[in-house]
Design a protein around this motif. Structure first.
Motif, PDB file in Angstrom:
ATOM      1  N   LYS A 162       0.627  -1.470  -0.036  1.00 43.91           N
ATOM      2  CA  LYS A 162       0.108   0.378   0.089  1.00 43.91           C
ATOM      3  C   LYS A 162       0.778   1.066  -0.165  1.00 43.91           C
ATOM      4  N   ARG A 163       2.237   1.001   0.550  1.00 48.44           N
ATOM      5  CA  ARG A 163       2.687   2.269   0.900  1.00 48.44           C
ATOM      6  C   ARG A 163       4.128   2.456  -0.941  1.00 48.44           C
ATOM      7  N   ARG A 164       3.723   1.037  -1.394  1.00 42.33           N
ATOM      8  CA  ARG A 164       4.598   1.370  -2.500  1.00 42.33           C
ATOM      9  C   ARG A 164       3.537   2.346  -4.060  1.00 42.33           C
ATOM     10  N   ALA A 165       3.201   2.679  -4.644  1.00 45.47           N
ATOM     11  CA  ALA A 165       2.557   2.516  -6.656  1.00 45.47           C
ATOM     12  C   ALA A 165       1.671   1.562  -6.877  1.00 45.47           C
ATOM     13  N   VAL A 166       0.807   1.692  -6.617  1.00 42.50           N
ATOM     14  CA  VAL A 166      -0.112   0.849  -7.284  1.00 42.50           C
ATOM     15  C   VAL A 166      -0.451   0.952  -8.895  1.00 42.50           C
ATOM     16  N   SER A 167      -0.961   0.444  -8.672  1.00 38.24           N
ATOM     17  CA  SER A 167      -0.749   0.164 -10.956  1.00 38.24           C
ATOM     18  C   SER A 167      -1.232   1.487 -11.439  1.00 38.24           C
ATOM     19  N   SER A 168      -1.204   2.369 -12.057  1.00 41.43           N
ATOM     20  CA  SER A 168      -1.860   3.196 -12.730  1.00 41.43           C
ATOM     21  C   SER A 168      -2.876   2.452 -13.538  1.00 41.43           C
ATOM     22  N   LEU A 169      -3.065   1.803 -13.629  1.00 45.45           N
ATOM     23  CA  LEU A 169      -3.846   0.787 -14.296  1.00 45.45           C
ATOM     24  C   LEU A 169      -5.744   0.796 -13.194  1.00 45.45           C
ATOM     25  N   TRP A 170      -5.392   1.037 -11.429  1.00 45.40           N
ATOM     26  CA  TRP A 170      -6.114   1.298 -11.031  1.00 45.40           C
ATOM     27  C   TRP A 170      -6.680   2.766  -9.746  1.00 45.40           C
ATOM     28  N   PRO A 171      -8.090   2.997 -10.538  1.00 48.16           N
ATOM     29  CA  PRO A 171      -7.595   4.766  -9.930  1.00 48.16           C
ATOM     30  C   PRO A 171      -7.922   4.441  -8.065  1.00 48.16           C
ATOM     31  N   SER A 172      -7.446   5.153  -7.939  1.00 46.55           N
ATOM     32  CA  SER A 172      -6.949   5.869  -6.697  1.00 46.55           C
ATOM     33  C   SER A 172      -8.503   5.564  -5.902  1.00 46.55           C
ATOM     34  N   ASP A 173      -9.839   6.025  -6.600  1.00 43.28           N
ATOM     35  CA  ASP A 173     -10.712   5.394  -5.925  1.00 43.28           C
ATOM     36  C   ASP A 173     -11.067   3.847  -5.893  1.00 43.28           C
ATOM     37  N   LYS A 174     -10.139   3.011  -6.043  1.00 45.16           N
ATOM     38  CA  LYS A 174     -11.050   1.538  -6.294  1.00 45.16           C
ATOM     39  C   LYS A 174     -10.313   1.110  -5.664  1.00 45.16           C
ATOM     40  N   GLU A 175      -8.228   1.880  -5.172  1.00 49.62           N
ATOM     41  CA  GLU A 175      -7.932   1.103  -4.389  1.00 49.62           C
ATOM     42  C   GLU A 175      -7.924  -0.171  -3.610  1.00 49.62           C
ATOM     43  N   ALA A 176      -9.404   0.234  -2.666  1.00 46.16           N
ATOM     44  CA  ALA A 176      -9.470  -0.109  -1.855  1.00 46.16           C
ATOM     45  C   ALA A 176     -10.752  -1.492  -1.094  1.00 46.16           C
ATOM     46  N   ALA A 177     -11.221  -1.634  -3.351  1.00 50.33           N
ATOM     47  CA  ALA A 177     -11.891  -2.729  -3.643  1.00 50.33           C
ATOM     48  C   ALA A 177     -11.133  -3.935  -3.363  1.00 50.33           C
ATOM     49  N   GLY A 178     -11.644  -5.100  -2.588  1.00 51.90           N
ATOM     50  CA  GLY A 178     -11.158  -6.756  -2.795  1.00 51.90           C
ATOM     51  C   GLY A 178     -12.268  -7.169  -1.792  1.00 51.90           C
ATOM     52  N   TYR A 179     -11.347  -8.809  -1.834  1.00 54.06           N
ATOM     53  CA  TYR A 179     -12.318  -9.488  -1.517  1.00 54.06           C
ATOM     54  C   TYR A 179     -11.463 -11.064  -0.567  1.00 54.06           C
ATOM     55  N   CYS A 180     -12.466 -11.670   0.817  1.00 56.09           N
ATOM     56  CA  CYS A 180     -11.128 -12.295   1.379  1.00 56.09           C
ATOM     57  C   CYS A 180     -11.539 -13.935   1.158  1.00 56.09           C
ATOM     58  N   VAL A 181     -10.850 -14.558   0.881  1.00 52.28           N
ATOM     59  CA  VAL A 181     -11.327 -15.822   0.444  1.00 52.28           C
ATOM     60  C   VAL A 181     -10.939 -17.216   1.908  1.00 52.28           C
ATOM     61  N   GLU A 182     -11.735 -17.559   2.483  1.00 49.12           N
ATOM     62  CA  GLU A 182     -11.491 -18.544   3.514  1.00 49.12           C
ATOM     63  C   GLU A 182     -10.982 -19.942   3.001  1.00 49.12           C
ATOM     64  N   PHE A 183      -9.479 -20.345   3.176  1.00 48.88           N
ATOM     65  CA  PHE A 183      -9.213 -21.297   2.822  1.00 48.88           C
ATOM     66  C   PHE A 183      -9.440 -23.211   4.285  1.00 48.88           C
ATOM     67  N   ARG A 184      -9.668 -24.074   3.336  1.00 49.41           N
ATOM     68  CA  ARG A 184      -9.025 -24.823   4.343  1.00 49.41           C
ATOM     69  C   ARG A 184      -7.697 -26.230   4.132  1.00 49.41           C
ATOM     70  N   THR A 185      -6.594 -26.321   4.743  1.00 54.26           N
ATOM     71  CA  THR A 185      -5.751 -26.350   3.982  1.00 54.26           C
ATOM     72  C   THR A 185      -5.549 -28.305   4.319  1.00 54.26           C
ATOM     73  N   GLU A 186      -5.437 -29.060   2.937  1.00 54.26           N
ATOM     74  CA  GLU A 186      -5.129 -29.968   2.985  1.00 54.26           C
ATOM     75  C   GLU A 186      -4.390 -30.474   2.869  1.00 54.26           C
ATOM     76  N   SER A 187      -3.313 -30.465   2.546  1.00 55.25           N
ATOM     77  CA  SER A 187      -1.984 -30.814   2.557  1.00 55.25           C
ATOM     78  C   SER A 187      -0.595 -29.873   2.498  1.00 55.25           C
ATOM     79  N   LEU A 188       0.556 -29.421   2.693  1.00 53.23           N
ATOM     80  CA  LEU A 188       1.904 -29.086   2.060  1.00 53.23           C
ATOM     81  C   LEU A 188       2.578 -30.081   2.405  1.00 53.23           C
ATOM     82  N   SER A 189       3.918 -29.668   1.581  1.00 50.47           N
ATOM     83  CA  SER A 189       5.676 -29.289   1.494  1.00 50.47           C
ATOM     84  C   SER A 189       6.130 -29.914   3.379  1.00 50.47           C
ATOM     85  N   HIS A 190       6.763 -30.536   3.326  1.00 47.65           N
ATOM     86  CA  HIS A 190       8.042 -30.517   4.494  1.00 47.65           C
ATOM     87  C   HIS A 190       9.022 -29.014   4.615  1.00 47.65           C
TER      88      HIS A 190
END
Length: 275
Positions: A162-190
């Motif tokens: 957020k401190r860095r310059a966000v891509s110019s493709l994203w106007p400042s009024d859209k910088e807060a746009a986003g969503y969250c996804v919850e996942f349940r981890t099934e496996s992972l490498s050691h």
């Protein structure tokens, strides 16, 4: 003086008699080959001899494959029944995936060329499995877009982003746009748990069976679809999805999507962002 000499003579004679007795006992016990011609595999109580043991002592001794562990081998076991290790061949080529367009397993095998004998080194694993995913159907159609891995990093990085310059493709009024996804981890490498570099220690907190939150924010969000790659869009709860940690390509695994939310609410150590 005479008695001293006589005493010495008597003692010397006793010692000589003892030595002769032991020698005769050794010779009469079959010390030259208690195990000759009767080496047995595994623990076998019938594979028995009478004589000197490898560790000392005279009496019942054994010539089977388990006598070394039990410590009751006959004195000549090592020579008569040398330990032979298991010998295996080279690994075969990896098999293909069991199914196309679905995460699965591939297998490779190797075969025993010599079975272990007389307590020799046992055989190593003869089969290995690894995850795989074919991106083409049997008809040659591309299905890779269904399994794009999610590239993730710690949510702490979002503060820096957020401190860095966000891509110019994203106007400042859209910088807060986003969503969250919850996942349940099934496996992972050691490799995740082994990571100790300062910037990558967050990987140590990944655990199987935990619920994690992954935020989709600009600039990771696609400007056309307003979605992040690998977020499991339209995937049902039973579909296996893949993820990979940014900064260590060997730290990777699978998870299942639980739900999509407006904001993330997981503990910090279980909070990540799409990159």
């Amino acid at each position: 003086m005479g008695s001293t000499v006589m005493g010495s003579t008597v003692m010397g004679g006793s010692a000589l008699s003892g030595a002769l007795w032991l020698g005769l006992l050794w010779a009469g016990s079959g010390a030259g080959g208690s195990c000759s011609g009767k080496c047995c595999q595994g623990r076998d109580a019938s594979c028995v001899g009478e004589g000197w043991r490898e560790g000392g002592g005279y009496g019942t001794c054994y010539c089977d494959g388990g006598c070394r562990r039990a410590g009751d081998c006959c004195h000549d076991h090592s020579q008569a029944c040398p330990a032979l290790p298991c010998v295996v061949g080279e690994w075969s080529h990896w098999s293909g995936c069991a199914e196309q367009c679905h995460p699965g397993l591939r297998i490779r095998r190797r075969y025993v060329q010599q079975e272990p004998k007389n307590g020799g080194e046992p055989c190593p694993a003869l089969e290995e499995k690894a995850g795989c995913l074919e991106y083409l159907t049997y008809q040659g159609e591309d299905c890779g877009h269904e399994h794009v891995p999610a590239f993730i990093t710690t949510s702490e990085y979002s503060k820096e982003r957020k401190r860095r310059a966000v891509s110019s493709l994203w106007p400042s009024d859209k910088e807060a746009a986003g969503y969250c996804v919850e996942f349940r981890t099934e496996s992972l490498s050691h490799h995740c748990a082994l990571e100790n570099r300062p910037y990558a220690r967050w990987m140590q907190y990944l655990r199987e069976g935990h619920t994690v939150c992954v935020a989709c924010q600009p600039p990771a969000m696609n400007t056309d679809t307003h979605r992040c790659a690998g977020d499991g869009h339209n995937a049902d709860g039973g579909k296996i999805l893949h993820w990979e940690a940014v900064g260590n390509s060997q730290c990777q695994g699978t998870w299942k999507k639980i739900r999509q939310l407006e904001h993330c609410s997981c503990p910090l150590v279980h909070s990540f962002i799409f990159t």
